[in-house]
Design a protein around this motif. Sequence first.
Motif, PDB file in Angstrom:
ATOM      1  N   ASP A 116      -4.021  -4.042   4.255  1.00 19.97           N
ATOM      2  CA  ASP A 116      -3.046  -4.366   5.286  1.00 19.97           C
ATOM      3  C   ASP A 116      -1.896  -3.357   5.265  1.00 19.97           C
ATOM      4  O   ASP A 116      -1.316  -3.072   4.209  1.00 19.97           O
ATOM      5  N   VAL A 117      -1.560  -2.811   6.427  1.00 24.06           N
ATOM      6  CA  VAL A 117      -0.545  -1.766   6.499  1.00 24.06           C
ATOM      7  C   VAL A 117       0.809  -2.263   6.013  1.00 24.06           C
ATOM      8  O   VAL A 117       1.521  -1.561   5.280  1.00 24.06           O
ATOM      9  N   ALA A 118       1.175  -3.484   6.420  1.00 25.66           N
ATOM     10  CA  ALA A 118       2.482  -4.014   6.018  1.00 25.66           C
ATOM     11  C   ALA A 118       2.555  -4.195   4.505  1.00 25.66           C
ATOM     12  O   ALA A 118       3.583  -3.899   3.878  1.00 25.66           O
ATOM     13  N   ALA A 125       7.607   0.845  -0.575  1.00 26.20           N
ATOM     14  CA  ALA A 125       9.046   0.583  -0.620  1.00 26.20           C
ATOM     15  C   ALA A 125       9.477   0.134  -2.013  1.00 26.20           C
ATOM     16  O   ALA A 125      10.560   0.485  -2.485  1.00 26.20           O
ATOM     17  N   ASP A 126       8.617  -0.624  -2.687  1.00 25.83           N
ATOM     18  CA  ASP A 126       8.922  -1.067  -4.041  1.00 25.83           C
ATOM     19  C   ASP A 126       8.994   0.132  -4.991  1.00 25.83           C
ATOM     20  O   ASP A 126       9.885   0.223  -5.845  1.00 25.83           O
ATOM     21  N   ALA A 246      -3.039   4.420  10.084  1.00 28.22           N
ATOM     22  CA  ALA A 246      -2.386   3.437   9.216  1.00 28.22           C
ATOM     23  C   ALA A 246      -1.470   4.121   8.216  1.00 28.22           C
ATOM     24  O   ALA A 246      -0.386   3.633   7.903  1.00 28.22           O
ATOM     25  N   GLU A 247      -1.907   5.277   7.721  1.00 24.81           N
ATOM     26  CA  GLU A 247      -1.066   6.006   6.767  1.00 24.81           C
ATOM     27  C   GLU A 247       0.243   6.439   7.421  1.00 24.81           C
ATOM     28  O   GLU A 247       1.320   6.360   6.824  1.00 24.81           O
ATOM     29  N   ALA A 248       0.158   6.899   8.677  1.00 22.91           N
ATOM     30  CA  ALA A 248       1.366   7.317   9.381  1.00 22.91           C
ATOM     31  C   ALA A 248       2.308   6.139   9.586  1.00 22.91           C
ATOM     32  O   ALA A 248       3.521   6.256   9.418  1.00 22.91           O
ATOM     33  N   ARG A 252       6.140   5.592   8.080  1.00 26.33           N
ATOM     34  CA  ARG A 252       7.310   5.281   8.890  1.00 26.33           C
ATOM     35  C   ARG A 252       8.066   4.071   8.351  1.00 26.33           C
ATOM     36  O   ARG A 252       9.288   4.043   8.312  1.00 26.33           O
ATOM     37  N   CYS A 253       7.273   3.057   7.888  1.00 24.33           N
ATOM     38  CA  CYS A 253       7.902   1.877   7.314  1.00 24.33           C
ATOM     39  C   CYS A 253       8.717   2.223   6.070  1.00 24.33           C
ATOM     40  O   CYS A 253       9.833   1.782   5.889  1.00 24.33           O
ATOM     41  N   VAL A 254       8.134   3.044   5.227  1.00 25.56           N
ATOM     42  CA  VAL A 254       8.812   3.445   3.998  1.00 25.56           C
ATOM     43  C   VAL A 254      10.050   4.274   4.326  1.00 25.56           C
ATOM     44  O   VAL A 254      11.105   4.102   3.714  1.00 25.56           O
TER      45      VAL A 254
END
Length: 260
Positions: A116-118, A125-126, A246-248, A252-254
């Motif tokens: 899962d991407v999230a 992020a962790d 998904a990697e992109a 972006r989330c990070v």
Amino acid sequence: MDSQNSDLAPLLARRDLWLLVSAGFVDPYHHERFALLKDADFRHCVQCAAELVTQECPEIELGRGEVSARELMPVALFAALDAESESIERSYRVLFGLTISELCPPCGVEYEPNADVAYRAQQMADIAGFYRAFGLEVSGKRGERLDHIVVEAEFLYLLNAKEAAALSVGRGEQAEVCRTARKKFFTEHVGWWLPAFAQMLIKASQSDFYRRCAALTASLSAIERTSLGLTPFKGRVVANSTSEEAEAECSRCVANQIRP
């Protein structure tokens, strides 16, 4: 050897060996960073470190993919590098490519069973949070993701170094903070996937240098785990690479998480 030195020596040895792992998996195109492997003083330091750690951990319980401390052989690794100096960039490209390798991805999140991407963005992020807490700044210009073996090994180098520095001046509480972080980071983000990566690399590589880097990494992972009082990790770990899209999205989330 007094008690303080007996505590410091293994930390300093593992520090130097994690730096070797980090440098060993740097893209050889980045000549200035890769050049550390050819420095005579550095070679001497890591050989001494390997000898000390091998004496400290002659026989330890091994988990899946881990190998004995006897595989800590920097001299043979450096000899392989010298023999392959003209072809090392080509070997790196074959194994790791220009994007995330499917042969033996060097990034921990790619071994997560949850695709899962999230979820994967949260893992990244962790990892970023650990780095921020201890002052490790990762430049996007370097080309490695936050979960890349180069960066994670550098962070373990930093944690071992900070713990040793704290102990050397009698700051026991500060040293314990470093040890606690080292144990948590290794457990959650390093120790469970690194041996699987090493074994995949050994099977995939035609380069003796990278096979020796892999064996040393699998050995050091077992030694680090043992130093933290952890039992072998259970279960079989396989790569489960994300798609480019998904990697992109994950990146972006990070970026949003770590942007000041």
